[in-house]
Scaffold this active site. Structure first.
Site, mmCIF file in Angstrom:
data_model
loop_
_atom_site.group_PDB
_atom_site.id
_atom_site.type_symbol
_atom_site.label_atom_id
_atom_site.label_comp_id
_atom_site.label_asym_id
_atom_site.label_seq_id
_atom_site.Cartn_x
_atom_site.Cartn_y
_atom_site.Cartn_z
ATOM 1 N N SER A 68 -8.577 13.526 -3.367
ATOM 2 C CA SER A 68 -8.942 12.122 -3.596
ATOM 3 C C SER A 68 -10.236 12.009 -4.407
ATOM 4 O O SER A 68 -10.296 12.472 -5.539
ATOM 5 C CB SER A 68 -9.032 11.388 -2.243
ATOM 6 O OG SER A 68 -9.126 9.997 -2.415
ATOM 7 N N ASP A 86 1.732 7.384 -2.328
ATOM 8 C CA ASP A 86 0.292 7.214 -2.089
ATOM 9 C C ASP A 86 -0.090 5.741 -2.220
ATOM 10 O O ASP A 86 0.054 5.143 -3.290
ATOM 11 C CB ASP A 86 -0.499 8.053 -3.103
ATOM 12 C CG ASP A 86 -1.955 8.254 -2.707
ATOM 13 O OD1 ASP A 86 -2.533 7.334 -2.102
ATOM 14 O OD2 ASP A 86 -2.506 9.321 -3.013
ATOM 15 N N HIS A 126 -1.196 9.386 1.137
ATOM 16 C CA HIS A 126 -2.539 9.869 0.791
ATOM 17 C C HIS A 126 -3.000 10.912 1.810
ATOM 18 O O HIS A 126 -3.913 10.697 2.605
ATOM 19 C CB HIS A 126 -3.505 8.689 0.729
ATOM 20 C CG HIS A 126 -4.770 9.005 -0.021
ATOM 21 N ND1 HIS A 126 -4.782 9.340 -1.354
ATOM 22 C CD2 HIS A 126 -6.064 9.041 0.382
ATOM 23 C CE1 HIS A 126 -6.021 9.552 -1.746
ATOM 24 N NE2 HIS A 126 -6.823 9.385 -0.703
#
Length: 256
Positions: free
Chosen positions: A129, A200, A233
């Site tokens: 991320s 995501d 995610h």
């Protein structure tokens, strides 16, 4: 294409830059012959401990993992509420501005962790991320030969991994590296692995896909992009297996 916010105190002189105090660093020692060292960067609100625990389980005995913890800093997206973060995040959109001061500070810290490794050890940076964004910014700084603030980039990268992330400064990348001595050859030969889940809901899949396309369009000649149906995610064993296989190949690890 990034989520980062404008640099705090942009009107200040260089003497009133933000102070970044990085947290605890966790190190996973190689279980076999030490051939590579990789700095691995966590996501927003996390710390180095959770990733060091996961990385220790991977069948990569030749890699030393360094897992630093980001500074606590106010996050614009959270209304100024502090969180562990490598740089400030302003807006979840493709049109947000980049926090160059934060990115420079984080990338320089990563490089400082790698700079003390023995000269024969291959060096890499990876992350998840926001950590992936910092890793990719490190890659472009390496190719450019310097940070945005003009300081030279001090280490030679052999591998970059980004999971569920994005490429900071994507729209200006071509102007940053065009005409820079050695940039084209560094871009052409630097292996980069990007992985992204199609489900995501934090960092949209299209951001990862466009990051890959932007790198390739700017002469990065060894970019691998892997997508995962239904992945949100977070990471899954299938993705980490891909990372292990890719690193073993690109870094020439002997597995012993």
């Amino acid at each position: 294409m990034s989520f980062t916010g404008p640099s705090v105190g942009a009107a200040c002189s260089r003497t009133c830059r933000r102070a970044f105090e990085f947290g605890r660093t966790y190190v996973v020692r190689p279980k076999g012959k030490h051939q590579a060292t990789i700095v691995w960067l966590h996501g927003l609100g996390d710390n180095g401990s959770s990733w060091s625990t996961l990385l220790e389980t991977l069948p990569l005995p030749n890699i030393k993992w360094i897992c630093p913890s980001a500074p606590q800093q106010p996050i614009t997206l959270f209304g100024g509420f502090p969180s562990t973060a490598w740089f400030d995040v302003n807006d979840l959109s493709e049109h947000a501005k980049d926090d160059m001061e934060g990115l420079d500070s984080a990338a320089a810290y990563v490089a400082s962790l790698l700079a003390t490794e023995p000269p024969e050890i291959k060096l890499g940076v990876g992350g998840f991320s926001m950590g992936a964004a910092t890793a990719l910014y490190s890659a472009t700084s390496f190719v450019q030969g310097k940070y945005e603030n003009g300081n030279p980039y001090p280490v030679n990268l052999s591998a970059v991994v980004g999971l569920s992330g994005w490429l900071p400064c994507a729209k200006v990348l071509s102007s940053k590296i065009q005409g820079v001595d050695g940039a084209a050859s560094r871009a052409a030969s630097l292996p980069i692995l990007l992985c992204h889940g199609k489900g995501d809901d934090v960092v949209p899949f299209k951001f990862g896909e466009k990051s890959s396309q932007q790198l390739i369009a700017n002469g990065f000649g060894d970019v691998t992009f892997k997508s995962y149906n239904g992945l949100g995610h977070y990471t899954i064993p299938e993705e980490m297996d891909e990372v292990c296989a890719w690193l073993t190949t690109k870094l020439g690890l002997d597995g012993k």
